[in-house]
Scaffold this active site. Structure first.
Site, short mmCIF file in Angstrom:
data_model
loop_
_atom_site.label_atom_id
_atom_site.label_comp_id
_atom_site.label_asym_id
_atom_site.label_seq_id
_atom_site.Cartn_x
_atom_site.Cartn_y
_atom_site.Cartn_z
N CYS B 82 0.83 -1.28 0.02
CA CYS B 82 0.18 -0.26 -0.03
C CYS B 82 0.90 1.41 0.07
O CYS B 82 1.65 1.61 -0.71
CB CYS B 82 -0.92 0.02 0.92
SG CYS B 82 -2.21 1.19 1.00
N HIS B 182 -3.62 -5.07 0.52
CA HIS B 182 -3.06 -5.72 1.77
C HIS B 182 -3.10 -7.04 1.99
O HIS B 182 -4.18 -7.64 2.32
CB HIS B 182 -3.93 -4.64 2.94
CG HIS B 182 -3.78 -3.29 3.19
ND1 HIS B 182 -2.87 -2.64 3.79
CD2 HIS B 182 -4.11 -2.40 2.58
CE1 HIS B 182 -2.90 -1.58 3.89
NE2 HIS B 182 -3.63 -1.05 2.84
N GLU B 184 -1.99 -8.73 4.04
CA GLU B 184 -2.37 -8.97 5.35
C GLU B 184 -3.69 -9.09 5.75
O GLU B 184 -4.21 -9.67 6.99
CB GLU B 184 -1.49 -8.50 6.64
CG GLU B 184 -2.17 -6.91 6.72
CD GLU B 184 -1.78 -5.94 5.56
OE1 GLU B 184 -0.87 -6.41 4.47
OE2 GLU B 184 -1.82 -4.66 5.75
#
Lengths: 251, 200
Positions: B82, B182, B184
């Protein structure tokens, strides 16, 4: 564009509760367990609101949040009783990706929106709106629909956008927990008033309610609580239904 | 062979903990990097990202990490996530103009789209030129949360559509990788991407 399907947990620690009209709480589960369940069902995000922190004037409880965050590999938004930059930092540290503000920004210090957006980025600041309908306008409430603000919803959403909020969670004091459909007019007015994404909550009772809301108001996301808590529907079923009707949702 | 993943700690918010959690889940060993010495000691580097371009670069300068990153970019694989991808470029336009790390010849500008911004949610990727970290993930969806986009004409790995707008969703050049989404926050697909990065 894909509409996000979000699971919303209203928490009165240590339980997820389901208020009706924001009152008359009923215990429905443990936050971490329900979060995991909705994650497995395919939720795009989880919203977690500590609905009594502000009312009891205490800090949000961090342990429950960390436990819940640990179950998720999707975005996790947390709110309830947030009133300082320290609260923001601590929530991010405990695993929140976004922080949801209402009472303090609405009733005391809206500058916290600006400060938080500047430091953590717009996308990290969500403003929660509790709208109550009067004759020909909507007024913002706080503390689960208990406290009036005399602020007009449309004026306030424009103001929070201007101040740097990255997203709005729109709840209806009149419709919440009743499972009798959304206030789609309120939703459309708010979606059209701002450029930032709006997640609409309060009122999903059937699949048709959700579809009607998306087609009419075009929100960026829909937050669902009761329907999921009472196992009336799963997120998978909701997404499948919407997809079959030509509404784009994620896998 | 040691294989420690250094997550660079810059900026006040950071989502360092969720990145750390996801990498550990992918089987990686994590070290949070605050100093030049720590940066030189790790094997691979992740630049996570939440915050603004300007603040991020300021913090990297304050920690004297900009020069060190430029020193190690030839030998160590770097993954920017990001904002971490955005600062891999030459120039950012968030809160004024700010020079980036300059590893990828590109600029970062507000998303030019006739739709709600920030762009939030799961979207799919369209592979332009695949690479090792995307292995097996061509048909997956990833979570996006951004208001700015990388504008470039080279080193594009994938594109993503938002409303009627296509933007660069990942970049790759030599040992430098960047993803606008993202991992994650992208379920098992994100964990697989991290596994691919660990295995580079």
């Amino acid at each position: 564009m894909r509409t996000r399907i979000i699971a919303k947990l209203d928490v009165k620690p240590p339980y997820v509760v389901k208020p009706v009209h924001f009152e008359g709480l009923r215990k429905v589960g443990i936050p971490a367990e329900l979060a995991k369940k909705y994650y497995d069902q395919g939720a795009d995000e989880v919203f977690y609101i500590d609905i009594v922190a502000s009312l009891y004037q205490r800090e949000i409880l961090f342990d429950t949040i960390e436990e819940t965050a640990n179950e998720l590999l999707i975005p996790f938004a947390v709110g309830g009783g947030v009133r300082s930059m320290e609260n923001f930092s601590k929530l991010f540290h405990k695993g929140a990706d976004k922080v949801v503000l209402n009472t303090y920004a609405l009733q005391e210090n809206p500058d916290l929106i600006n400060e938080a957006a500047r430091t953590f980025g717009n996308q990290a600041v969500v403003v929660n709106i509790e709208a109550k309908k009067w004759d020909n306008h909507y007024e913002c409430y706080s503390d689960c629909g208990r406290i009036q603000s005399e602020k007009d919803v449309l004026a306030w959403v424009k103001e929070v956008e201007e101040r740097g909020a990255g997203e709005i969670l729109l709840q209806s004091v009149d419709k919440d927990g009743r499972q009798r459909g959304f206030d789609i007019n309120l939703a459309k007015q708010v979606v059209d008033a701002v450029e930032i994404p709006v997640v609409v909550s309060s009122g999903a009772g059937t699949l048709e309610d959700i579809k009607e809301l998306i087609e009419y108001a075009k929100p960026s996301g829909v937050a669902i609580a009761s329907l999921l808590h009472y196992d009336k529907l799963t997120i998978e079923e909701i997404k499948k239904y919407l997809r079959n009707d030509g509404i784009e949702v994620s896998k | 062979m040691s294989n420690v993943i250094g997550i660079v700690n810059y900026g006040v918010a950071g989502n360092i903990h969720s990145v750390q959690k996801a990498i550990e889940k992918a089987g990686g060993k994590v070290k949070i990097v605050n100093t030049k010495e720590e940066l030189l000691a790790v094997d691979k580097i992740i630049l996570p990202g939440v915050g603004s371009f300007r603040d991020a670069m300021e913090e990297l300068h304050n920690k004297e990490l900009v020069e060190s990153l430029k020193e190690v970019v030839q030998e160590k694989s770097i993954l920017g996530i990001c904002l971490g991808m955005q600062i891999l470029t030459s120039l950012g336009f968030e809160y004024g103009k700010t020079a980036g790390l300059g590893f990828i010849n590109a600029e970062v500008k507000p998303m030019l789209v006739d739709a709600k911004v920030p762009h939030l949610g799961f979207s799919s990727i369209e592979v332009i030129k695949s690479n090792a970290i995307l292995k097996g993930l061509e048909n997956e969806e990833f979570y996006f949360m951004h208001s700015y986009e990388v504008v470039n004409y080279t080193d594009i790995a994938t594109l993503t559509s938002y409303a009627n707008h296509k933007f660069v969703s990942s970049i790759h050049k030599d040992k430098v990788y960047g993803v606008q989404f993202h991992p994650e926050k992208s379920r098992d697909a994100g964990i697989r991407l991290f596994t691919n990065f660990i295995e580079l």
